[in-house]
Motif scaffolding. Structure first.
Motif, PDB file in Angstrom:
ATOM      1  N   LEU A  25       0.815  -1.215   0.000  1.00 31.04           N
ATOM      2  CA  LEU A  25       0.000   0.000   0.000  1.00 31.04           C
ATOM      3  C   LEU A  25       0.849   1.266   0.000  1.00 31.04           C
ATOM      4  O   LEU A  25       0.400   2.307  -0.494  1.00 31.04           O
ATOM      5  CB  LEU A  25      -0.932  -0.003   1.216  1.00 31.04           C
ATOM      6  CG  LEU A  25      -2.009   1.066   1.239  1.00 31.04           C
ATOM      7  CD1 LEU A  25      -2.990   0.866   0.094  1.00 31.04           C
ATOM      8  CD2 LEU A  25      -2.732   1.083   2.581  1.00 31.04           C
ATOM      9  N   ASP A  26       2.081   1.171   0.508  1.00 31.72           N
ATOM     10  CA  ASP A  26       2.904   2.372   0.622  1.00 31.72           C
ATOM     11  C   ASP A  26       3.378   2.903  -0.726  1.00 31.72           C
ATOM     12  O   ASP A  26       4.044   3.925  -0.789  1.00 31.72           O
ATOM     13  CB  ASP A  26       4.094   2.141   1.552  1.00 31.72           C
ATOM     14  CG  ASP A  26       4.988   1.007   1.093  1.00 31.72           C
ATOM     15  OD1 ASP A  26       5.970   0.723   1.794  1.00 31.72           O
ATOM     16  OD2 ASP A  26       4.694   0.403   0.040  1.00 31.72           O
ATOM     17  N   SER A  27       3.037   2.226  -1.814  1.00 31.46           N
ATOM     18  CA  SER A  27       3.411   2.696  -3.141  1.00 31.46           C
ATOM     19  C   SER A  27       2.299   3.463  -3.843  1.00 31.46           C
ATOM     20  O   SER A  27       2.462   3.880  -4.996  1.00 31.46           O
ATOM     21  CB  SER A  27       3.812   1.495  -4.016  1.00 31.46           C
ATOM     22  OG  SER A  27       4.944   0.848  -3.490  1.00 31.46           O
ATOM     23  N   TRP A  28       1.179   3.651  -3.135  1.00 35.02           N
ATOM     24  CA  TRP A  28      -0.007   4.206  -3.807  1.00 35.02           C
ATOM     25  C   TRP A  28      -0.724   5.233  -2.958  1.00 35.02           C
ATOM     26  O   TRP A  28      -0.839   5.091  -1.749  1.00 35.02           O
ATOM     27  CB  TRP A  28      -0.988   3.076  -4.126  1.00 35.02           C
ATOM     28  CG  TRP A  28      -0.343   1.913  -4.803  1.00 35.02           C
ATOM     29  CD1 TRP A  28       0.185   0.801  -4.197  1.00 35.02           C
ATOM     30  CD2 TRP A  28      -0.138   1.740  -6.200  1.00 35.02           C
ATOM     31  NE1 TRP A  28       0.711  -0.037  -5.130  1.00 35.02           N
ATOM     32  CE2 TRP A  28       0.534   0.504  -6.372  1.00 35.02           C
ATOM     33  CE3 TRP A  28      -0.443   2.505  -7.328  1.00 35.02           C
ATOM     34  CZ2 TRP A  28       0.886   0.023  -7.617  1.00 35.02           C
ATOM     35  CZ3 TRP A  28      -0.099   2.029  -8.571  1.00 35.02           C
ATOM     36  CH2 TRP A  28       0.563   0.804  -8.707  1.00 35.02           C
ATOM     37  N   ALA A  29      -1.260   6.229  -3.644  1.00 29.55           N
ATOM     38  CA  ALA A  29      -2.196   7.132  -2.984  1.00 29.55           C
ATOM     39  C   ALA A  29      -3.526   6.407  -2.801  1.00 29.55           C
ATOM     40  O   ALA A  29      -3.863   5.500  -3.568  1.00 29.55           O
ATOM     41  CB  ALA A  29      -2.393   8.392  -3.814  1.00 29.55           C
ATOM     42  N   VAL A  30      -4.264   6.802  -1.805  1.00 28.83           N
ATOM     43  CA  VAL A  30      -5.537   6.157  -1.480  1.00 28.83           C
ATOM     44  C   VAL A  30      -6.613   7.216  -1.282  1.00 28.83           C
ATOM     45  O   VAL A  30      -6.352   8.287  -0.736  1.00 28.83           O
ATOM     46  CB  VAL A  30      -5.401   5.303  -0.201  1.00 28.83           C
ATOM     47  CG1 VAL A  30      -6.761   4.770   0.247  1.00 28.83           C
ATOM     48  CG2 VAL A  30      -4.426   4.155  -0.434  1.00 28.83           C
ATOM     49  N   GLY A  31      -7.787   6.891  -1.719  1.00 30.08           N
ATOM     50  CA  GLY A  31      -8.913   7.803  -1.551  1.00 30.08           C
ATOM     51  C   GLY A  31     -10.074   7.140  -0.837  1.00 30.08           C
ATOM     52  O   GLY A  31     -10.255   5.922  -0.909  1.00 30.08           O
ATOM     53  N   TRP A  32     -10.835   7.954  -0.139  1.00 31.86           N
ATOM     54  CA  TRP A  32     -12.105   7.527   0.440  1.00 31.86           C
ATOM     55  C   TRP A  32     -13.230   8.195  -0.348  1.00 31.86           C
ATOM     56  O   TRP A  32     -13.172   9.393  -0.634  1.00 31.86           O
ATOM     57  CB  TRP A  32     -12.207   7.944   1.913  1.00 31.86           C
ATOM     58  CG  TRP A  32     -11.475   7.071   2.869  1.00 31.86           C
ATOM     59  CD1 TRP A  32     -10.242   7.293   3.412  1.00 31.86           C
ATOM     60  CD2 TRP A  32     -11.930   5.828   3.420  1.00 31.86           C
ATOM     61  NE1 TRP A  32      -9.897   6.274   4.254  1.00 31.86           N
ATOM     62  CE2 TRP A  32     -10.925   5.352   4.288  1.00 31.86           C
ATOM     63  CE3 TRP A  32     -13.092   5.070   3.278  1.00 31.86           C
ATOM     64  CZ2 TRP A  32     -11.037   4.153   5.004  1.00 31.86           C
ATOM     65  CZ3 TRP A  32     -13.212   3.885   3.979  1.00 31.86           C
ATOM     66  CH2 TRP A  32     -12.188   3.441   4.839  1.00 31.86           C
ATOM     67  N   PHE A  33     -14.241   7.412  -0.652  1.00 35.87           N
ATOM     68  CA  PHE A  33     -15.412   7.895  -1.370  1.00 35.87           C
ATOM     69  C   PHE A  33     -16.649   7.399  -0.648  1.00 35.87           C
ATOM     70  O   PHE A  33     -16.575   6.524   0.205  1.00 35.87           O
ATOM     71  CB  PHE A  33     -15.413   7.362  -2.812  1.00 35.87           C
ATOM     72  CG  PHE A  33     -14.262   7.860  -3.633  1.00 35.87           C
ATOM     73  CD1 PHE A  33     -13.004   7.286  -3.516  1.00 35.87           C
ATOM     74  CD2 PHE A  33     -14.432   8.903  -4.525  1.00 35.87           C
ATOM     75  CE1 PHE A  33     -11.933   7.745  -4.264  1.00 35.87           C
ATOM     76  CE2 PHE A  33     -13.372   9.371  -5.288  1.00 35.87           C
ATOM     77  CZ  PHE A  33     -12.115   8.790  -5.149  1.00 35.87           C
ATOM     78  N   ARG A  34     -17.793   7.950  -1.001  1.00 36.48           N
ATOM     79  CA  ARG A  34     -19.034   7.462  -0.404  1.00 36.48           C
ATOM     80  C   ARG A  34     -20.165   7.521  -1.425  1.00 36.48           C
ATOM     81  O   ARG A  34     -20.121   8.292  -2.388  1.00 36.48           O
ATOM     82  CB  ARG A  34     -19.400   8.271   0.841  1.00 36.48           C
ATOM     83  CG  ARG A  34     -19.752   9.727   0.590  1.00 36.48           C
ATOM     84  CD  ARG A  34     -19.921  10.464   1.916  1.00 36.48           C
ATOM     85  NE  ARG A  34     -20.355  11.851   1.726  1.00 36.48           N
ATOM     86  CZ  ARG A  34     -20.448  12.735   2.702  1.00 36.48           C
ATOM     87  NH1 ARG A  34     -20.137  12.405   3.962  1.00 36.48           N
ATOM     88  NH2 ARG A  34     -20.848  13.973   2.445  1.00 36.48           N
ATOM     89  N   ARG A  35     -21.170   6.680  -1.167  1.00 35.91           N
ATOM     90  CA  ARG A  35     -22.327   6.649  -2.055  1.00 35.91           C
ATOM     91  C   ARG A  35     -23.582   6.518  -1.225  1.00 35.91           C
ATOM     92  O   ARG A  35     -23.655   5.669  -0.324  1.00 35.91           O
ATOM     93  CB  ARG A  35     -22.239   5.462  -3.020  1.00 35.91           C
ATOM     94  CG  ARG A  35     -23.338   5.472  -4.068  1.00 35.91           C
ATOM     95  CD  ARG A  35     -23.421   4.128  -4.770  1.00 35.91           C
ATOM     96  NE  ARG A  35     -22.221   3.779  -5.510  1.00 35.91           N
ATOM     97  CZ  ARG A  35     -21.992   4.135  -6.761  1.00 35.91           C
ATOM     98  NH1 ARG A  35     -22.876   4.868  -7.406  1.00 35.91           N
ATOM     99  NH2 ARG A  35     -20.891   3.742  -7.369  1.00 35.91           N
ATOM    100  N   THR A  36     -24.568   7.329  -1.558  1.00 40.31           N
ATOM    101  CA  THR A  36     -25.884   7.219  -0.932  1.00 40.31           C
ATOM    102  C   THR A  36     -26.884   6.800  -1.994  1.00 40.31           C
ATOM    103  O   THR A  36     -26.671   7.057  -3.189  1.00 40.31           O
ATOM    104  CB  THR A  36     -26.320   8.553  -0.304  1.00 40.31           C
ATOM    105  OG1 THR A  36     -26.247   9.581  -1.307  1.00 40.31           O
ATOM    106  CG2 THR A  36     -25.403   8.941   0.841  1.00 40.31           C
ATOM    107  N   PRO A  37     -27.974   6.145  -1.591  1.00 35.06           N
ATOM    108  CA  PRO A  37     -28.968   5.700  -2.574  1.00 35.06           C
ATOM    109  C   PRO A  37     -29.469   6.857  -3.427  1.00 35.06           C
ATOM    110  O   PRO A  37     -29.798   7.920  -2.919  1.00 35.06           O
ATOM    111  CB  PRO A  37     -30.089   5.129  -1.704  1.00 35.06           C
ATOM    112  CG  PRO A  37     -29.410   4.704  -0.453  1.00 35.06           C
ATOM    113  CD  PRO A  37     -28.326   5.718  -0.230  1.00 35.06           C
ATOM    114  N   GLY A  38     -29.486   6.645  -4.709  1.00 34.26           N
ATOM    115  CA  GLY A  38     -29.995   7.654  -5.614  1.00 34.26           C
ATOM    116  C   GLY A  38     -29.007   8.744  -5.965  1.00 34.26           C
ATOM    117  O   GLY A  38     -29.343   9.654  -6.732  1.00 34.26           O
TER     118      GLY A  38
END
Length: 126
Positions: free
Chosen positions: A29-42
């Motif tokens: 994992l230390d070789s990559w940037a990481v993102g958090w995303f989210r999804r709500t219904p609709g």
């Protein structure tokens, strides 16, 4: 085959806090940037925060600024999302993903990411 697994979601009251974890397996994992995303219904998936591989650069979407903090522990192959002062509108499934390019420093675009986890549900009651 590499994968990411999110955990830490749950039911919390308005104003409460949660810490989400994103653990990598099958790749460094230390070789990559990481993102958090989210999804709500609709609604479409939206970005929350991202962090570069060295933890020198972070970005927060407006909805997360001042309340959420993204960090990482490369030795544990884990990226965290600390969420404070949670609101009902934060209710969503939260996903982490690894940026496609090894030279990436944290993109805001979901299309620049791969190895999406299965997500963890966060529910904030009013």
């Amino acid at each position: 085959q590499g994968r990411l697994v999110e955990s830490g979601g749950g039911l919390v009251q308005f104003g409460g806090s949660l810490t989400l974890s994103c653990v990598a397996s099958g790749f460094a994992l230390d070789s990559w940037a990481v993102g958090w995303f989210r999804r709500t219904p609709g609604k479409q998936r939206e970005g929350v925060a991202c962090i570069d591989k060295n933890e020198t650069k972070t970005h927060y979407e407006e909805s997360a600024k001042g309340r959420f903090t993204i960090t990482r522990d490369n030795a544990k192959k884990t990226v965290y999302l600390r969420m404070n002062n949670l609101k009902p509108e934060d209710t969503a499934i939260y996903y982490c993903a690894r940026e496609l390019s090894p030279y990436g420093v944290g993109s805001r675009r979901a299309d620049d990411y791969a190895y999406w986890g299965q997500g963890t549900q966060v529910t904030v009651s009013s």
